[in-house]
Every structure is written in C-alpha cells, then in structure tokens.
Design an enzyme around this catalytic site. Structure first.
Site, PDB file in Angstrom:
ATOM      1  N   ASP A   1       1.914   8.393   9.489  1.00 38.72           N
ATOM      2  CA  ASP A   1       1.506   7.888   8.174  1.00 38.72           C
ATOM      3  C   ASP A   1       2.720   7.311   7.446  1.00 38.72           C
ATOM      4  OD1 ASP A   1      -0.277   7.254   6.151  1.00 38.72           O
ATOM      5  OD2 ASP A   1      -0.068   9.197   5.150  1.00 38.72           O
TER       6      ASP A   1
ATOM      7  N   LYS B   1       4.651   4.823   5.407  1.00 39.01           N
ATOM      8  CA  LYS B   1       4.323   3.788   4.424  1.00 39.01           C
ATOM      9  C   LYS B   1       5.318   3.912   3.280  1.00 39.01           C
ATOM     10  CE  LYS B   1       0.788   6.817   2.379  1.00 39.01           C
ATOM     11  NZ  LYS B   1      -0.635   6.931   2.015  1.00 39.01           N
TER      12      LYS B   1
END
Length: 448
Positions: free
Chosen positions: A142, A144
C-alpha cells in the site's frame, strides 16, 4: 467558589509504563495516536492506542499482530521505527518513532510538484527502504504518498504496514493472491487477481509515487473505477514536457504493465538518473529486534501487562488568584508580613513539582512528622504532641508558570510558634529548592 475553581484547574497526567501521554495527534476507527514522552530518556514518541475489545470484535487481532511483527523486523532509517509494544487488560500500546515533518502528500498538494533533485532524493530513500523490506521478506502493498512521512531533517519515512504481506504468505508458485492497495497506485497484475510478485507490485507503486512527485498529479486517475483499471492495465499515461529524458525513461521502465519485462530493483539501482547524487542509508546498529513484547501485549497475563497510571499536576494560580493573595503585582508582596499570615508560610521554587514534594517529605520525616501525600498536596503531622497537641501542617504546590511554583504551608492544628520553628528548620534544609522564601521577602521589606 475559590476552592472549586482551584480543584477544576487540576490537570491529570496519564502514564503508560515509562511514557507520559500528551495531546492526541491522530484518530481512526479502532485507534488513537497520542504524542508521548519517554520519561527515562526524554525522547518524544507517538503511541498508537488500540481498544482490545474493538479489535477482537472486528476480527483484526491477527492483522494487527502481523503489522507489529512486520515493523519490528524492519530496522531501516527510512522506515518509521517501532520501539516497543505494551498491553494492558483493555488496550494495546504501540510505541512508534515520532515523525514531525508531515506527509509527503501534503507537501505535493501545497507546492504542486517537486524539483527533480528533491524528488530524486526522496525516491532514492524510498527504493532503499523498499529493497530492505523485500530482503526481509516483507511486501508493503500500500505504498502511496499518504504513507510517506518526513522527519525534521527532511528524510523520508515509510509508515502504515497494515496491508503488508510476509514471505510465509507467498504461495508455492512464489506469488501473492490477496488484492489490496489504493486503486490509483496498484499494479495491473494485482487488479487482474491472478497472482503477483510482491516485489514488482511494490515497485510499480514506487513508480507512481515518482511520477506524482515530479508532475504534481497522478498518472492514472478516473472517477469510474472500471475506466481507471483500464488505464492502469494499458499503462495509459503521458509524462509532462518538463520531465527530463532520464526521468521519462526510468518511469516508463517501472510503469511497464508486463511484470516479466518490468525493471527490477537491482536494475533500477544501476540506472544513471537514479544514481545521480546517491547517498547510501546510514544504519543505527544499537537497536535489537525482539518479539517477546508482542506476545506479552496480546496475552492475558496480568504480570506482563503495563501499568496505566494517572498523575495530577499542580493546580494553577491565574492572575486573579495571585492578586487575591497580594497587595500588588510585585512577587515579593506574595510574602506578606502581617501578623495574620503567621499561620501560613509560602515560598517559590523553580524545581519540578514532584521534586518539591519529595524534598519536603525527606526533610520533614527526620523531624518526627508522619506524611500523607496525594498528587501535589501533603498533610504533615508531628508524631509527638506539643503545647497545643500534635502540630499538623497542610502543604500544597501551585503552578504560577511552567517553571515557577508557589508552595503554601498552613498550620492546620497545633501551636503557631511551633509551626514557625518548624518552617524555619524546614526552609533551611531546602535551600537548593527554594527560590524566594518568606524570610528573604521580609528582609527586603525591612531594608527598603
């Protein structure tokens, strides 16, 4: 009325083991993050507090345990450090490195985009950290901008391993099969749900991050999720004109929709654009990894649970309360010389309130006084009876300013002359604690 106001002003400090909790700096569905201070070292930390009942109710115990174990495995300067985990009967406390520079996402939103050299430096730190994670069998899944923080020196820190996977979750074919991540950053093979290589999927997300840092916007963006996935699967993006040729070439090799031809991290480390101004990470070798505290935090053994303590701070005196005690604003007037104050003595101190209380106790006990303490109030009673029974002295510490306290001693019972004698003996033993005492103020008044 006055006493009620003073009681209301009492602030309560909460301590978890060796940490003193401060303000709330983040809050989610299952957790609250609070600033805290290590009382032994003085270092600031962030403590993530989870409610055990909520975590169990939603079946998140194993996910959180995995996240904690993962972060303990990763001891890299560009990953938010997990110092330790503690547990009580009702809560889990995750002690994390306190990162003060905010999210990289917020900087991009404020500035639009980064200069190429700045973006390259963050990207180098990101790749170093991700490569290290992979070498430990950890895949973030994840990555980001919102999960990239900056410390006070402007160094990048990866956070939030809640969706991470470890090598034990890899199937016999060497692939992961759980589709997860943030749509705009996710690799095409993750969307297709046919299995994916965790290292290459993470690298794709890094490529999206690099694009955003240089462009100020996402390479793949559409309100319609089906259209978004079509753009990602076909790698339908265009680099802005201000990208250098080296940056364009590298991004194209990372955002290759075919994982079998996508650039790998070892290949990326040799890329000319990436290597420019490269500085290898500097590791802190003093930290040792242990998972013992994880078992203790999640276990039911009360012997291994951390203590949660509530500790009051001294009641504060505001300006109106100070004026009510004095004739003027001069601090010396706090120590009146009228006869009516003979049953009450005061002195000021710049020492911490807890130290003041402890020092008074240590000085009074050898004089034959029994001590009863509660927060920053004391009741001192002489074991031996005097002319008018046992001398009883009520003591309280008040906060005037962050580093200035007023200590009030009142004769509650007993002989006034004995109280005066006791105060003189006590103040003589507290010379290094007292800043201005009543005797000094009286001298100043008489010589003025």
């Amino acid at each position: 009325m006055y006493k009620a106001k003073r009681a209301a002003s009492l602030k309560v400090r909460r301590r978890i083991g060796k940490y003193e909790l401060g303000r709330t700096i983040g809050e989610g569905t299952f957790a609250k993050v609070r600033f805290a201070k290590n009382m032994e070292s003085g270092d600031p930390v962030a403590i993530k507090i989870l409610d055990k009942a909520k975590v169990q109710k939603h079946g998140l115990v194993e996910q959180i345990r995995r996240e904690i174990c993962t972060m303990k495995l990763i001891q890299h300067p560009n990953v938010v450090r997990l110092h330790e985990v503690m547990g009580s009967k009702a809560r889990i406390f995750i002690v994390l490195e306190y990162v003060t520079g905010g999210e990289l996402h917020d900087i991009i939103v404020a500035r639009g985009s980064l200069k190429e050299d700045e973006a390259r430096r963050y990207f180098q730190q990101l790749i170093n950290a991700v490569d290290y994670c992979h070498s430990r069998g950890v895949y973030h899944r994840d990555l980001k901008l919102e999960n990239l923080l900056l410390d006070s020196a402007g160094n990048l820190k990866i956070s939030d391993f809640g969706l991470s996977a470890i090598s034990e979750q890899v199937k016999d074919d060497g692939l992961l099969y759980t589709s997860c991540g943030t749509p705009n950053y996710v690799a095409p093979e993750v969307i297709e749900d046919k299995g994916y290589d965790g290292t290459l999927a993470d690298l794709w997300s890094c490529g999206v991050i690099l694009f955003v840092m240089l462009a100020g916007y996402l390479p793949f963006e559409d309100d319609n999720i089906a259209s978004l996935y079509k753009m990602i699967s076909g790698a339908q993006f265009t680099c802005p004109s201000w990208f250098s040729d080296g940056a364009k070439r590298l991004i194209a090799r990372i955002l290759d929709p075919n994982p079998s031809t996508r650039i790998t991290i070892p290949q990326l480390l040799k890329d000319p654009w990436f290597k420019k101004g490269y500085k290898p990470p500097v590791f802190d070798e003093k930290y040792q990894t242990s998972l013992d505290d994880v078992d203790a935090a999640f276990g039911d053994s009360e012997e291994k649970h951390v203590k949660e303590e509530m500790e009051g701070q001294p009641a504060s005196m505001n300006a109106f309360e100070l004026i009510s005690l004095n004739r003027g604003l001069n601090l010396e007037n706090l120590f009146e010389t009228d006869k009516k104050y003979k049953r009450e003595k005061r002195f000021t101190s710049q020492c911490p309130p807890k130290e003041i209380i402890n020092r008074i106790e240590a000085a009074a006990k050898p004089l034959g006084f029994d001590i009863q303490k509660k927060n920053y109030k004391m009741q001192m009673e002489n074991i031996e009876a005097g002319r008018k029974g046992n001398l009883n002295v009520a003591t309280e510490v008040f906060q005037v300013a962050p580093s200035l306290h007023v200590v009030v001693l009142k004769k509650a019972r007993g002989d006034t002359l004995e109280f005066q004698k006791f105060y003189r003996t006590l103040s003589a033993q507290l010379k290094d604690v007292v800043w201005v005492c009543e005797g000094e103020a009286e001298e100043k008044s008489s010589t003025a």
